[in-house]
Write a protein that holds these residues in place. Structure first.
Motif, PDB file in Angstrom:
ATOM      1  N   THR A 113     -16.095   7.652   7.513  1.00 38.47           N
ATOM      2  CA  THR A 113     -15.918   6.458   7.895  1.00 38.47           C
ATOM      3  C   THR A 113     -16.585   6.246   9.281  1.00 38.47           C
ATOM      4  O   THR A 113     -16.414   7.147  10.115  1.00 38.47           O
ATOM      5  CB  THR A 113     -14.339   6.253   8.266  1.00 38.47           C
ATOM      6  OG1 THR A 113     -13.620   6.376   7.112  1.00 38.47           O
ATOM      7  CG2 THR A 113     -13.878   4.777   9.186  1.00 38.47           C
ATOM      8  N   ASN A 150      -0.353   4.969  -0.698  1.00 40.47           N
ATOM      9  CA  ASN A 150      -1.229   5.475   0.148  1.00 40.47           C
ATOM     10  C   ASN A 150      -0.615   6.210   1.607  1.00 40.47           C
ATOM     11  O   ASN A 150      -1.263   6.736   2.207  1.00 40.47           O
ATOM     12  CB  ASN A 150      -2.319   4.799   0.581  1.00 40.47           C
ATOM     13  CG  ASN A 150      -3.313   4.340  -0.420  1.00 40.47           C
ATOM     14  OD1 ASN A 150      -3.344   5.345  -1.496  1.00 40.47           O
ATOM     15  ND2 ASN A 150      -3.697   3.189  -0.874  1.00 40.47           N
ATOM     16  N   ARG A 180      -6.499   1.646  13.232  1.00 38.36           N
ATOM     17  CA  ARG A 180      -7.196   1.169  12.018  1.00 38.36           C
ATOM     18  C   ARG A 180      -6.100   0.995  10.857  1.00 38.36           C
ATOM     19  O   ARG A 180      -5.147   1.465  10.927  1.00 38.36           O
ATOM     20  CB  ARG A 180      -8.049   2.236  11.294  1.00 38.36           C
ATOM     21  CG  ARG A 180      -7.661   3.559  10.980  1.00 38.36           C
ATOM     22  CD  ARG A 180      -8.638   4.509  10.401  1.00 38.36           C
ATOM     23  NE  ARG A 180      -9.137   5.117  11.566  1.00 38.36           N
ATOM     24  CZ  ARG A 180      -8.961   6.259  12.221  1.00 38.36           C
ATOM     25  NH1 ARG A 180      -7.786   6.775  12.002  1.00 38.36           N
ATOM     26  NH2 ARG A 180      -9.895   6.621  13.072  1.00 38.36           N
ATOM     27  N   THR A 181      -6.423   0.019   9.982  1.00 41.33           N
ATOM     28  CA  THR A 181      -5.380  -0.558   9.081  1.00 41.33           C
ATOM     29  C   THR A 181      -5.819  -0.383   7.513  1.00 41.33           C
ATOM     30  O   THR A 181      -5.242  -0.699   6.623  1.00 41.33           O
ATOM     31  CB  THR A 181      -5.272  -2.314   9.161  1.00 41.33           C
ATOM     32  OG1 THR A 181      -6.772  -2.772   9.147  1.00 41.33           O
ATOM     33  CG2 THR A 181      -4.627  -2.565  10.513  1.00 41.33           C
ATOM     34  N   ALA A 182      -6.642   0.525   7.575  1.00 40.95           N
ATOM     35  CA  ALA A 182      -7.142   1.166   6.196  1.00 40.95           C
ATOM     36  C   ALA A 182      -7.378   2.675   6.297  1.00 40.95           C
ATOM     37  O   ALA A 182      -7.752   3.064   7.374  1.00 40.95           O
ATOM     38  CB  ALA A 182      -8.320   0.284   5.746  1.00 40.95           C
ATOM     39  N   LYS A 183      -7.105   3.055   5.193  1.00 45.21           N
ATOM     40  CA  LYS A 183      -7.075   4.604   5.181  1.00 45.21           C
ATOM     41  C   LYS A 183      -8.602   5.068   5.481  1.00 45.21           C
ATOM     42  O   LYS A 183      -9.371   4.608   4.742  1.00 45.21           O
ATOM     43  CB  LYS A 183      -6.559   5.290   3.610  1.00 45.21           C
ATOM     44  CG  LYS A 183      -6.647   6.631   3.827  1.00 45.21           C
ATOM     45  CD  LYS A 183      -6.045   7.220   2.374  1.00 45.21           C
ATOM     46  CE  LYS A 183      -5.942   8.644   2.388  1.00 45.21           C
ATOM     47  NZ  LYS A 183      -5.197   9.272   1.503  1.00 45.21           N
ATOM     48  N   TYR A 189      -3.842   6.079   9.316  1.00 44.67           N
ATOM     49  CA  TYR A 189      -3.934   4.696   9.766  1.00 44.67           C
ATOM     50  C   TYR A 189      -2.731   3.980   9.901  1.00 44.67           C
ATOM     51  O   TYR A 189      -1.556   4.644   9.619  1.00 44.67           O
ATOM     52  CB  TYR A 189      -4.844   3.809   8.773  1.00 44.67           C
ATOM     53  CG  TYR A 189      -4.122   3.882   7.324  1.00 44.67           C
ATOM     54  CD1 TYR A 189      -3.749   2.679   6.751  1.00 44.67           C
ATOM     55  CD2 TYR A 189      -3.852   4.910   6.674  1.00 44.67           C
ATOM     56  CE1 TYR A 189      -2.898   2.673   5.370  1.00 44.67           C
ATOM     57  CE2 TYR A 189      -3.226   4.851   5.465  1.00 44.67           C
ATOM     58  CZ  TYR A 189      -2.773   3.764   4.816  1.00 44.67           C
ATOM     59  OH  TYR A 189      -2.336   3.762   3.547  1.00 44.67           O
ATOM     60  N   GLN A 220     -15.514   8.359   0.056  1.00 40.87           N
ATOM     61  CA  GLN A 220     -14.404   8.615   0.965  1.00 40.87           C
ATOM     62  C   GLN A 220     -14.568   9.667   1.781  1.00 40.87           C
ATOM     63  O   GLN A 220     -13.729  10.305   2.498  1.00 40.87           O
ATOM     64  CB  GLN A 220     -13.206   8.856   0.274  1.00 40.87           C
ATOM     65  CG  GLN A 220     -12.687   7.494  -0.710  1.00 40.87           C
ATOM     66  CD  GLN A 220     -12.429   6.453   0.003  1.00 40.87           C
ATOM     67  OE1 GLN A 220     -11.589   6.494   1.126  1.00 40.87           O
ATOM     68  NE2 GLN A 220     -13.110   5.339  -0.135  1.00 40.87           N
ATOM     69  N   ASP A 253       0.799  -1.066   0.091  1.00 44.79           N
ATOM     70  CA  ASP A 253       0.064   0.070   0.012  1.00 44.79           C
ATOM     71  C   ASP A 253       0.988   1.171  -0.015  1.00 44.79           C
ATOM     72  O   ASP A 253       0.407   2.312   0.494  1.00 44.79           O
ATOM     73  CB  ASP A 253      -1.010   0.102   1.191  1.00 44.79           C
ATOM     74  CG  ASP A 253      -0.103  -0.044   2.550  1.00 44.79           C
ATOM     75  OD1 ASP A 253      -1.001   0.056   3.620  1.00 44.79           O
ATOM     76  OD2 ASP A 253       0.916  -0.261   2.479  1.00 44.79           O
ATOM     77  N   GLU A 270      -0.277  -1.246   6.055  1.00 39.19           N
ATOM     78  CA  GLU A 270       0.103  -3.094   6.315  1.00 39.19           C
ATOM     79  C   GLU A 270       1.648  -3.165   6.106  1.00 39.19           C
ATOM     80  O   GLU A 270       2.297  -3.662   6.946  1.00 39.19           O
ATOM     81  CB  GLU A 270      -0.643  -3.694   5.138  1.00 39.19           C
ATOM     82  CG  GLU A 270      -0.179  -5.074   5.172  1.00 39.19           C
ATOM     83  CD  GLU A 270      -0.605  -5.997   6.351  1.00 39.19           C
ATOM     84  OE1 GLU A 270       0.147  -7.109   6.822  1.00 39.19           O
ATOM     85  OE2 GLU A 270      -1.465  -5.643   7.037  1.00 39.19           O
TER      86      GLU A 270
END
Length: 163
Positions: free
Chosen positions: A117, A6, A70-73, A39, A114, A3, A42
Protein backbone atom coordinates in the motif's frame (compact mmCIF):
# COMPACT_ATOMS: atom_id res chain seq x y z
CA UNK A 1 -21.96 -2.03 2.84
CA UNK A 2 -20.68 -4.46 5.48
CA UNK A 3 -17.04 -5.46 5.83
CA UNK A 4 -17.51 -7.91 8.72
CA UNK A 5 -15.45 -10.67 7.06
CA UNK A 6 -12.28 -8.55 7.09
CA UNK A 7 -12.20 -7.49 10.73
CA UNK A 8 -12.88 -8.70 14.24
CA UNK A 9 -15.95 -6.92 15.68
CA UNK A 10 -15.43 -8.51 19.11
CA UNK A 11 -11.89 -7.09 19.37
CA UNK A 12 -13.12 -3.69 18.19
CA UNK A 13 -15.94 -3.74 20.75
CA UNK A 14 -13.45 -4.58 23.51
CA UNK A 15 -11.22 -1.68 22.42
CA UNK A 16 -14.14 0.74 22.45
CA UNK A 17 -15.32 -0.48 25.86
CA UNK A 18 -11.84 -0.20 27.37
CA UNK A 19 -11.26 3.37 26.14
CA UNK A 20 -14.72 4.98 25.99
CA UNK A 21 -14.33 6.69 29.38
CA UNK A 22 -10.86 8.12 28.71
CA UNK A 23 -10.84 11.90 28.26
CA UNK A 24 -10.78 12.63 24.52
CA UNK A 25 -11.48 8.95 23.82
CA UNK A 26 -12.04 9.16 20.06
CA UNK A 27 -8.41 9.40 18.91
CA UNK A 28 -7.15 6.67 21.29
CA UNK A 29 -10.00 4.42 20.12
CA UNK A 30 -9.25 5.05 16.43
CA UNK A 31 -5.52 4.42 16.94
CA UNK A 32 -6.17 1.21 18.88
CA UNK A 33 -8.62 -0.10 16.28
CA UNK A 34 -6.21 0.64 13.43
CA UNK A 35 -3.35 -0.98 15.36
CA UNK A 36 -5.52 -4.05 15.95
CA UNK A 37 -7.26 -4.37 12.58
CA UNK A 38 -4.86 -2.57 10.25
CA UNK A 39 -7.53 0.00 9.35
CA UNK A 40 -10.78 1.52 10.63
CA UNK A 41 -13.55 -0.80 9.37
CA UNK A 42 -16.59 1.04 8.02
CA UNK A 43 -18.96 -0.93 10.22
CA UNK A 44 -16.99 0.03 13.33
CA UNK A 45 -17.86 3.71 12.87
CA UNK A 46 -21.44 3.23 14.10
CA UNK A 47 -20.14 1.27 17.10
CA UNK A 48 -17.76 4.11 18.01
CA UNK A 49 -20.42 6.77 17.46
CA UNK A 50 -22.90 4.98 19.68
CA UNK A 51 -20.40 4.44 22.49
CA UNK A 52 -19.27 8.08 22.45
CA UNK A 53 -22.77 9.56 21.91
CA UNK A 54 -21.69 11.14 18.62
CA UNK A 55 -22.93 10.81 15.06
CA UNK A 56 -21.29 8.62 12.46
CA UNK A 57 -20.64 11.80 10.46
CA UNK A 58 -18.60 13.22 13.34
CA UNK A 59 -16.52 10.04 13.51
CA UNK A 60 -16.03 10.03 9.72
CA UNK A 61 -14.97 13.68 9.91
CA UNK A 62 -12.16 12.86 12.32
CA UNK A 63 -11.07 9.79 10.35
CA UNK A 64 -10.92 11.74 7.10
CA UNK A 65 -9.15 14.73 8.71
CA UNK A 66 -6.10 12.74 9.83
CA UNK A 67 -4.05 11.22 6.99
CA UNK A 68 -2.80 8.52 9.37
CA UNK A 69 -6.13 6.69 9.46
CA UNK A 70 -7.13 4.36 6.67
CA UNK A 71 -10.57 2.96 5.92
CA UNK A 72 -9.55 0.02 3.75
CA UNK A 73 -7.46 -2.99 4.58
CA UNK A 74 -3.85 -2.23 3.60
CA UNK A 75 -1.39 -4.47 1.81
CA UNK A 76 1.10 -6.62 3.64
CA UNK A 77 3.60 -3.74 3.58
CA UNK A 78 2.88 -0.04 4.03
CA UNK A 79 5.21 2.09 1.90
CA UNK A 80 5.25 5.78 2.81
CA UNK A 81 7.11 8.39 0.80
CA UNK A 82 7.99 11.66 2.50
CA UNK A 83 6.50 14.66 0.71
CA UNK A 84 7.96 17.39 2.93
CA UNK A 85 9.91 20.21 1.31
CA UNK A 86 13.33 18.96 2.40
CA UNK A 87 12.75 15.56 0.80
CA UNK A 88 11.28 17.20 -2.31
CA UNK A 89 14.44 19.29 -2.63
CA UNK A 90 16.44 16.05 -2.53
CA UNK A 91 14.48 14.20 -5.22
CA UNK A 92 11.27 12.93 -3.61
CA UNK A 93 9.11 13.95 -6.59
CA UNK A 94 11.14 11.75 -8.90
CA UNK A 95 10.89 8.94 -6.34
CA UNK A 96 7.12 9.45 -6.04
CA UNK A 97 6.67 9.21 -9.80
CA UNK A 98 8.82 6.10 -9.96
CA UNK A 99 6.97 4.42 -7.07
CA UNK A 100 3.53 5.13 -8.53
CA UNK A 101 4.62 3.92 -11.96
CA UNK A 102 6.36 0.76 -10.80
CA UNK A 103 3.57 -0.20 -8.37
CA UNK A 104 0.89 0.82 -10.91
CA UNK A 105 -1.12 2.80 -8.37
CA UNK A 106 -1.58 6.18 -6.77
CA UNK A 107 -1.37 7.18 -3.15
CA UNK A 108 -3.76 5.30 -0.86
CA UNK A 109 -3.83 2.42 -3.32
CA UNK A 110 -2.86 -1.20 -2.81
CA UNK A 111 -1.24 -3.45 -5.39
CA UNK A 112 -3.40 -6.16 -6.95
CA UNK A 113 -1.44 -8.87 -5.12
CA UNK A 114 -2.12 -7.11 -1.77
CA UNK A 115 1.63 -6.83 -1.07
CA UNK A 116 2.07 -3.04 -0.95
CA UNK A 117 0.00 0.00 0.00
CA UNK A 118 1.46 3.36 -1.04
CA UNK A 119 0.86 6.35 1.22
CA UNK A 120 2.17 9.91 1.42
CA UNK A 121 3.66 11.15 4.65
CA UNK A 122 4.55 14.75 5.36
CA UNK A 123 7.69 14.35 7.44
CA UNK A 124 9.65 11.41 8.76
CA UNK A 125 12.02 13.60 10.77
CA UNK A 126 15.09 12.63 8.79
CA UNK A 127 15.24 15.75 6.64
CA UNK A 128 18.98 15.98 5.99
CA UNK A 129 19.04 12.46 4.55
CA UNK A 130 16.19 12.63 2.04
CA UNK A 131 14.45 11.49 0.13
CA UNK A 132 13.12 9.21 2.83
CA UNK A 133 10.64 6.37 2.83
CA UNK A 134 9.19 4.31 5.59
CA UNK A 135 8.37 0.69 4.89
CA UNK A 136 6.28 -0.75 7.66
CA UNK A 137 8.09 0.64 10.73
CA UNK A 138 11.54 1.17 9.18
CA UNK A 139 12.69 4.60 7.96
CA UNK A 140 15.13 4.38 5.05
CA UNK A 141 17.22 7.37 3.97
CA UNK A 142 18.58 8.54 0.62
CA UNK A 143 16.20 6.43 -1.43
CA UNK A 144 16.76 6.57 -5.19
CA UNK A 145 14.39 4.87 -7.62
CA UNK A 146 16.90 1.99 -7.88
CA UNK A 147 17.14 1.64 -4.11
CA UNK A 148 13.33 1.75 -3.90
CA UNK A 149 13.08 -1.22 -6.28
CA UNK A 150 15.69 -3.14 -4.28
CA UNK A 151 13.82 -2.50 -1.02
CA UNK A 152 10.54 -3.77 -2.44
CA UNK A 153 12.26 -6.78 -4.00
CA UNK A 154 13.69 -7.65 -0.57
CA UNK A 155 10.21 -7.51 0.99
CA UNK A 156 8.73 -9.64 -1.78
CA UNK A 157 11.60 -12.16 -1.68
CA UNK A 158 11.24 -12.49 2.08
CA UNK A 159 7.52 -13.27 1.74
CA UNK A 160 8.15 -15.85 -0.98
CA UNK A 161 10.84 -17.56 1.14
CA UNK A 162 8.43 -17.85 4.07
CA UNK A 163 5.78 -19.66 2.01
Amino acid sequence: MSDVSNWDPVAVSEIIDSLRDVAGALLPILHAIQDSQGYIPEDSVAMIASALHQTSAEIHGVISFYHHFRTAKPGNHIVQICRAEACQARGARVLEHHAKTSLKLDYHGTTADQEFTLEPVYCLGNCTNGPNVQIDDEIIARVSPEKFDQLLDQKTTYIVELK
